[in-house]
Structure formats: C-alpha cells, structure tokens
Design an enzyme around this catalytic site. Structure first.
Site: not given
Ligand code: F6P
Length: 319
Positions: A11, A21, A72, A103, A125-127, A129, A171, A243, A249, A251-252
């Site tokens: 991701g 850079r 991926r 990872d 990675t934004i996670d 983790d 996740r 609500r 996405h 947030q990515r």
């Molecule tokens: O690994 C980063 C991540 O943003 C996770 O937080 C999220 O579960 C996953 O990627 C979403 O993956 P994709 O963009 O392949 O749906």
C-alpha cells in the site's frame, strides 16, 4: 557499490516520494547510479527498470503517492518469481536494493538478501504496524487526514446531536484509530487488539449525554468491523441517531506532513549510507527519536504491541 535499485511496494504511503528523492540524491552523492523499479516487485519481475537522475526526483518531496507506483505482488512469494526478480537485477548490474514498504515487502527484501543481493528496507506504510520502529512513513500524514475529516464530522454531528461512527484503516493494528481517536477527542475507539462490549459503549454515550454532551465520535478500525455494520448494531440499542462514515483510501493520499518528510529524508539517506558500506539485510527505523537499523529477519519477527497506556489515557480524558 556502484549501482543500486529502488522500489516502493504494498500500500502506498505519504512520504514515499520524499524517500525516493532522498535515496536517489544520496546515491548520486556517493557516486552511485540509481535505478528505479516501477510497480514494486511486479516491476522487478517484469523488468520495469528506469534510470533515476538528479532531476528525476525534482518537485516530488511534497507529493503524496509514489512516482514509482506500487503493487501487491503474490508472484514474489514463489521461487519462480524470485528467480525472475534476481535475473532483472543481474541484467542491469544492480548490486544493492532499497525497498520502501511494509512487512510483506520486507519479506521480499529478506529473500533477495538471502540470495546475496544486499537489500535495505524502509518502513513505508500508514498502518504503523511494525514493532521495531516507533513510527512508519505515512502514519503521521494519514492520522492528520483522519483528524481533518473527524473535525468536520464533529461540526455536523453536534448540530444534529448525533453519534458518528468513523471507520479508519488498520486490519490488525489499531494505531490509526488510537492516535486519531485521542487527537480528535473521540470518546470511544474500537480496535482489533481489544475486545469491545457494545453495551458498555451505549452506557458511555448515555453518561456523556447526561453530562451535557450533544454529539459523540466513535473511531472504529476496519479490522474490527465496517462503520456501517457497527452503526447498524449501535442504532438498535440507542435512541440517538447514528451515522457511519468510512474514511477509506482518502487517508492514504495527500501531501506528506513535516514529520513524514523528515522521516523520509533520514530513512532514505541512512539506507544508502548502509549500502555504501556494503551492508545489506537491514531495515531502518526510528526509536527514541534516533535513526536506527536492524536485521530484517529480527525486525519482521517482532510482534507489534499495542499501547494500552495511551488507550487508558483516551478513556480517562474523553467523556
Ligand atoms: O497496508 C496499508 C493499508 O492501507 C491497510 O491499512 C488497508 O487495510 C490496506 O492497505 C488496503 O489495501 P488496498 O489498497 O489494497 O485495498
């Protein structure tokens, strides 16, 4: 080492471009030729290699996403895929590799190192983790994006006296929920690391309303349940209108924060310094505000721990 390669994998995360850079410019500083691999390991297997010059990385420090693109790649888990990746490296005379990713990407890096290609991992990675590093690249920007959205949700939820259920990514790791929950003043976070009790959540909402609150924010990590499902379950048990919002996405993406740009500069530079000393099979990270490096296998085998003290802090100060 005279020729190195660079790829982004898994991701994407804000700050990946700033890290690209830093790697390219540091490599050039040490007199190396730097080659970019497009589309992560998929591009390595399919020979999508491009030369990177000083000016190929101009005006990207502020950009979200990754200019090298990412993927991926399941093929990298097979011996056949790994052999193709090695062939590409050999064909281009690439002696060392920098892998920016999470990872899963580090496992590919470890495999290449095992086959004799010195490889350095940068945690992108934004996670957040990965246990060995206090922060991963992109986490800070992602949380800031969540905060921006939650601030806006709070406006409308307060006007209508509603309960907002906000789904953030994660996740297996609740860090995005934990940090965006604390920093946005959410009353409740629901994370994969802690079992939740919906009746206790209803009680917290009732207590807060009794004390004069007009709205509630609940941040739910995607690994637990979708916002829609959670809001549906909650609505059955409360008189307040609920609500759901899934940030998804959004947030990515986005321009990396100062913190992520600083990490990118230091991680990228450190990775190339290591390769310049012919050191491979390492990952870089930050611990106690210091840039560190560590054996890849050791790093990926560490189990991520949840910060229960921060979780308790949220419980104590948000009500
Ligand atoms: O690994 C980063 C991540 O943003 C996770 O937080 C999220 O579960 C996953 O990627 C979403 O993956 P994709 O963009 O392949 O749906």
């Amino acid at each position: 080492m005279k020729r190195i390669g660079l790829l982004t994998s898994g991701g994407d995360a804000p700050g990946m471009n700033a890290a690209i850079r830093a790697v390219v410019r540091s490599g050039i500083y040490f007199g190396m030729e730097v080659y970019g691999v497009e589309r992560g390991y998929a591009g390595l297997i399919e020979d999508n290699i491009i030369p990177m010059e000083m000016r190929s990385v101009s005006n990207i420090v502020q950009c979200g996403g990754t200019r090298l693109r990412t993927a991926r790649c399941l093929e990298m888990l097979t011996v056949e895929g790994q052999k193709k990746a090695l062939d590409t490296l050999e064909k281009h005379g690439i002696e060392g590799l920098v892998v920016i990713g999470g990872d899963g990407s580090f496992r590919g890096a470890e495999t290449l190192s095992k086959y004799g290609v010195p490889t350095i991992g940068i945690p992108g990675t934004i996670d957040n983790d990965l246990e060995y590093t206090d922060y991963t690249l992109g986490f800070d920007t992602a949380v800031n994006t969540c905060l921006d959205i939650i601030n806006k949700l709070r406006d409308t939820m307060t006007s209508h006296e509603r309960v907002s259920v906000v789904e953030v990514m994660g996740r297996h790791c609740g860090d995005i929920a934990l940090y965006s929950g604390i920093a946005s003043g959410a009353e409740i976070i629901v994370v994969p690391e802690i079992t939740f009790d919906i009746h206790e959540i209803v009680s917290r909402i009732n207590r807060s309303r009794a004390s004069g609150k007009h709205s509630n924010i609940i941040v739910v990590a995607e690994g637990v349940m979708s916002a829609e499902k959670f809001a549906g379950q909650l609505q059955e048990l409360t008189e307040y209108s609920v609500r759901p919002t899934c940030i998804g996405h959004v947030q990515r993406g986005g321009s990396p924060s100062m913190s992520d740009r600083m990490l990118a500069a230091q991680f990228g530079n450190k990775a190339v310094r290591l390769l310049n000393e012919n050191v491979g099979n390492r990952v870089v990270g930050i611990r106690d505000n210091k840039i560190i490096d560590m054996d890849i296998i050791e790093a990926v085998s560490m189990k991520k721990t949840f910060n229960y003290e921060l979780y308790e802090t949220l419980q104590m100060i948000s009500m």
